[in-house]
Scaffold this motif. Structure first.
Motif, PDB file in Angstrom:
ATOM      1  N   PHE A  31       0.827  -1.211   0.000  1.00 42.75           N
ATOM      2  CA  PHE A  31       0.000   0.000   0.000  1.00 42.75           C
ATOM      3  C   PHE A  31       0.862   1.262   0.000  1.00 42.75           C
ATOM      4  O   PHE A  31       0.411   2.318  -0.428  1.00 42.75           O
ATOM      5  N   HIS A  34       1.598   1.684  -3.584  1.00 34.60           N
ATOM      6  CA  HIS A  34       0.349   2.163  -4.180  1.00 34.60           C
ATOM      7  C   HIS A  34       0.199   3.681  -3.994  1.00 34.60           C
ATOM      8  O   HIS A  34      -0.529   4.331  -4.747  1.00 34.60           O
ATOM      9  N   VAL A  46       9.589  -1.071  -2.304  1.00 37.58           N
ATOM     10  CA  VAL A  46       9.621  -1.963  -3.475  1.00 37.58           C
ATOM     11  C   VAL A  46      10.534  -3.153  -3.189  1.00 37.58           C
ATOM     12  O   VAL A  46      10.176  -4.312  -3.420  1.00 37.58           O
ATOM     13  N   HIS A  49       9.047  -5.472  -0.574  1.00 35.90           N
ATOM     14  CA  HIS A  49       7.896  -6.167  -1.160  1.00 35.90           C
ATOM     15  C   HIS A  49       8.365  -7.353  -2.008  1.00 35.90           C
ATOM     16  O   HIS A  49       7.803  -8.439  -1.943  1.00 35.90           O
ATOM     17  N   ALA A  53       7.707 -11.236  -1.169  1.00 34.45           N
ATOM     18  CA  ALA A  53       6.944 -12.027  -2.136  1.00 34.45           C
ATOM     19  C   ALA A  53       7.674 -13.336  -2.448  1.00 34.45           C
ATOM     20  O   ALA A  53       7.075 -14.412  -2.442  1.00 34.45           O
ATOM     21  N   LEU A  56       7.409 -15.675   0.455  1.00 38.77           N
ATOM     22  CA  LEU A  56       6.084 -16.299   0.554  1.00 38.77           C
ATOM     23  C   LEU A  56       5.940 -17.427  -0.476  1.00 38.77           C
ATOM     24  O   LEU A  56       5.371 -18.482  -0.169  1.00 38.77           O
ATOM     25  N   ILE A 129      -3.780 -12.392  -6.682  1.00 35.62           N
ATOM     26  CA  ILE A 129      -2.582 -11.679  -6.212  1.00 35.62           C
ATOM     27  C   ILE A 129      -1.313 -12.273  -6.834  1.00 35.62           C
ATOM     28  O   ILE A 129      -0.390 -11.559  -7.199  1.00 35.62           O
ATOM     29  N   TRP A 130      -1.285 -13.604  -7.001  1.00 37.92           N
ATOM     30  CA  TRP A 130      -0.079 -14.244  -7.532  1.00 37.92           C
ATOM     31  C   TRP A 130       0.141 -13.955  -9.006  1.00 37.92           C
ATOM     32  O   TRP A 130       1.223 -13.535  -9.403  1.00 37.92           O
ATOM     33  N   GLY A 133       0.904 -10.379  -9.471  1.00 38.01           N
ATOM     34  CA  GLY A 133       2.215 -10.101  -8.870  1.00 38.01           C
ATOM     35  C   GLY A 133       3.360 -10.564  -9.765  1.00 38.01           C
ATOM     36  O   GLY A 133       4.325  -9.838  -9.983  1.00 38.01           O
ATOM     37  N   TRP A 134       3.219 -11.771 -10.337  1.00 36.09           N
ATOM     38  CA  TRP A 134       4.264 -12.300 -11.228  1.00 36.09           C
ATOM     39  C   TRP A 134       4.426 -11.444 -12.457  1.00 36.09           C
ATOM     40  O   TRP A 134       5.535 -11.093 -12.861  1.00 36.09           O
ATOM     41  N   TYR A 136       3.617  -8.369 -12.804  1.00 34.54           N
ATOM     42  CA  TYR A 136       4.148  -7.084 -12.357  1.00 34.54           C
ATOM     43  C   TYR A 136       5.674  -7.189 -12.213  1.00 34.54           C
ATOM     44  O   TYR A 136       6.449  -6.382 -12.728  1.00 34.54           O
ATOM     45  N   LEU A 137       6.106  -8.257 -11.524  1.00 26.75           N
ATOM     46  CA  LEU A 137       7.525  -8.473 -11.224  1.00 26.75           C
ATOM     47  C   LEU A 137       8.347  -8.660 -12.501  1.00 26.75           C
ATOM     48  O   LEU A 137       9.480  -8.205 -12.602  1.00 26.75           O
ATOM     49  N   ALA A 157      -1.674  -3.855 -12.561  1.00 23.12           N
ATOM     50  CA  ALA A 157      -1.638  -3.132 -11.286  1.00 23.12           C
ATOM     51  C   ALA A 157      -3.034  -3.069 -10.672  1.00 23.12           C
ATOM     52  O   ALA A 157      -3.209  -3.229  -9.458  1.00 23.12           O
ATOM     53  N   HIS A 160      -3.895  -6.441  -9.204  1.00 20.43           N
ATOM     54  CA  HIS A 160      -3.066  -6.666  -8.018  1.00 20.43           C
ATOM     55  C   HIS A 160      -3.625  -5.873  -6.831  1.00 20.43           C
ATOM     56  O   HIS A 160      -3.701  -6.380  -5.713  1.00 20.43           O
TER      57      HIS A 160
HETATM   58  C1  HEM Z   1       0.033 -11.382  -0.537  1.00 26.13           C
HETATM   59  C2  HEM Z   1      -0.151 -10.129  -0.322  1.00 26.13           C
HETATM   60  C3  HEM Z   1       0.195  -8.998  -1.243  1.00 26.13           C
HETATM   61  C4  HEM Z   1      -0.323  -7.748  -1.099  1.00 26.13           C
HETATM   62  C5  HEM Z   1      -1.313  -7.328  -0.027  1.00 26.13           C
HETATM   63  C6  HEM Z   1       0.240  -6.913  -2.135  1.00 26.13           C
HETATM   64  C7  HEM Z   1      -0.071  -5.575  -2.330  1.00 26.13           C
HETATM   65  C8  HEM Z   1       0.457  -4.761  -3.287  1.00 26.13           C
HETATM   66  C9  HEM Z   1       0.010  -3.418  -3.601  1.00 26.13           C
HETATM   67  C10 HEM Z   1      -1.146  -2.689  -2.930  1.00 26.13           C
HETATM   68  C11 HEM Z   1       0.835  -2.925  -4.582  1.00 26.13           C
HETATM   69  C12 HEM Z   1       0.734  -1.565  -5.246  1.00 26.13           C
HETATM   70  C13 HEM Z   1      -0.061  -1.727  -6.542  1.00 26.13           C
HETATM   71  C14 HEM Z   1      -0.190  -0.469  -7.324  1.00 26.13           C
HETATM   72  O1  HEM Z   1      -0.727   0.508  -6.806  1.00 26.13           O
HETATM   73  O2  HEM Z   1       0.250  -0.453  -8.477  1.00 26.13           O
HETATM   74  C15 HEM Z   1       1.784  -3.956  -4.893  1.00 26.13           C
HETATM   75  C16 HEM Z   1       2.805  -3.859  -5.846  1.00 26.13           C
HETATM   76  C17 HEM Z   1       3.541  -4.911  -6.308  1.00 26.13           C
HETATM   77  N1  HEM Z   1       3.434  -6.239  -5.912  1.00 26.13           N
HETATM   78 FE1  HEM Z   1       2.291  -6.917  -4.423  1.00 26.13          FE
HETATM   79  N2  HEM Z   1       1.091  -7.651  -2.911  1.00 26.13           N
HETATM   80  C18 HEM Z   1       1.094  -8.939  -2.409  1.00 26.13           C
HETATM   81  C19 HEM Z   1       1.785 -10.019  -2.920  1.00 26.13           C
HETATM   82  C20 HEM Z   1       2.624  -9.962  -4.015  1.00 26.13           C
HETATM   83  C21 HEM Z   1       3.257 -11.093  -4.631  1.00 26.13           C
HETATM   84  C22 HEM Z   1       3.037 -12.537  -4.175  1.00 26.13           C
HETATM   85  C23 HEM Z   1       4.021 -10.636  -5.645  1.00 26.13           C
HETATM   86  C24 HEM Z   1       4.901 -11.382  -6.617  1.00 26.13           C
HETATM   87  C25 HEM Z   1       4.791 -12.621  -6.914  1.00 26.13           C
HETATM   88  C26 HEM Z   1       3.892  -9.198  -5.681  1.00 26.13           C
HETATM   89  C27 HEM Z   1       4.520  -8.353  -6.567  1.00 26.13           C
HETATM   90  C28 HEM Z   1       4.333  -6.989  -6.641  1.00 26.13           C
HETATM   91  C29 HEM Z   1       5.062  -6.107  -7.529  1.00 26.13           C
HETATM   92  C30 HEM Z   1       6.165  -6.526  -8.507  1.00 26.13           C
HETATM   93  C31 HEM Z   1       4.572  -4.813  -7.309  1.00 26.13           C
HETATM   94  C32 HEM Z   1       5.054  -3.519  -8.026  1.00 26.13           C
HETATM   95  C33 HEM Z   1       5.952  -2.735  -7.147  1.00 26.13           C
HETATM   96  C34 HEM Z   1       7.138  -3.513  -6.663  1.00 26.13           C
HETATM   97  O3  HEM Z   1       8.028  -3.877  -7.474  1.00 26.13           O
HETATM   98  O4  HEM Z   1       7.184  -3.782  -5.437  1.00 26.13           O
HETATM   99  N3  HEM Z   1       3.024  -8.816  -4.674  1.00 26.13           N
HETATM  100  N4  HEM Z   1       1.530  -5.074  -4.130  1.00 26.13           N
END
Ligand code: HEM
Length: 199
Positions: A31, A34, A46, A49, A53, A56, A129-130, A133-134, A136-137, A157, A160
């Motif tokens: 967040f 975000h 970042v 996070h 990830a 996890l 979320i997965w 997230g992938w 995104y990553l 995004a 996610h």
């Molecule tokens: C399980 C709980 C998780 C929560 C609550 C969560 C939450 C969030 C939120 C709110 C954002 C900002 C999104 C935006 O405004 O664009 C974000 C960004 C991101 N998340 Fe997650 N996420 C979680 C798990 C994961 C996992 C499992 C992955 C990868 C496999 C991941 C990869 C990313 C990436 C790559 C970003 C873009 C920014 C960054 O590089 O950190 N997230 N996440």
């Protein structure tokens, strides 16, 4: 009258609390990324996070292996039996001290509503979320994978963030329900020691 039963084995408790710590970290940093607040600073958020990830993912590989080798996955098979009684209990009975409609045992440690909620978590919230997230990553690899024509970063995004809000809602309800055991802290104690106090 109350008695104690051993419901949560050692690995299960380790898995539960490490998962809780990682998900809280992911919510806090996610967040921030975000734009909801500033806590660690964007760059650090970042990095944290990403590390959380990957941790996890690793934890889930072990947890899935554990669930299948021990047969504990069966605890998540859904049943509609007594679901109506459970909903009625949480809406009314709990406030009038009515008896709990479900008797917890070692073989059935989740009540019917819990089974549905956790199954929903595994089958609906986690994939959202997965997958998002992938993608995104690995945004930098989209072109190499040939998926850049079909995906947009805005949509990834968006999904996610939807998943993140679902996890937040789940988390709040989950914390409230931990207080509804035999005593306010008996469910929490059970997840720490393994032993649950039941009626
Ligand atoms: C399980 C709980 C998780 C929560 C609550 C969560 C939450 C969030 C939120 C709110 C954002 C900002 C999104 C935006 O405004 O664009 C974000 C960004 C991101 N998340 Fe997650 N996420 C979680 C798990 C994961 C996992 C499992 C992955 C990868 C496999 C991941 C990869 C990313 C990436 C790559 C970003 C873009 C920014 C960054 O590089 O950190 N997230 N996440």
């Amino acid at each position: 009258m109350s008695e104690k039963i051993y419901v949560f084995k050692r690995f299960e408790r380790f898995w539960h609390w490490s998962q809780a710590a990682l998900i809280i970290t992911l919510m806090l940093t996610g967040f921030e990324v975000h734009g909801s607040y500033v806590l660690f600073g964007f760059g650090k958020a970042v990095d944290i996070h990403t590390v959380a990830a990957w941790s996890l993912v690793t934890l889930w590989v072990f947890a899935i292996f554990w669930h299948f080798t021990t047969g504990e996955w069966k605890q998540y098979i859904p049943t509609l039996d007594k679901v109506d009684a459970m909903i009625k209990y949480y809406l009314m009975g709990i406030f009038t001290h009515a008896p709990h409609p479900f008797k917890q045992t070692v073989v059935t440690k989740h009540n019917p509503l819990q089974r549905l909620a956790y199954l929903g978590f595994w089958l609906v919230i986690s994939p959202i979320i997965w997958f998002s997230g992938w993608f995104y990553l690995f945004y930098a690899s989209w072109a190499a994978w040939g998926v850049d024509r079909y995906l947009s970063l805005e949509w990834v995004a968006f999904f996610h963030t939807v998943g993140a809000f679902m996890i937040l809602a789940f988390f709040i309800v989950h914390i409230y329900l931990t207080t509804t055991g035999h005593t306010v802290t008996s469910h929490i104690k059970a997840m720490v020691t393994g032993w649950e106090e039941v009626e």
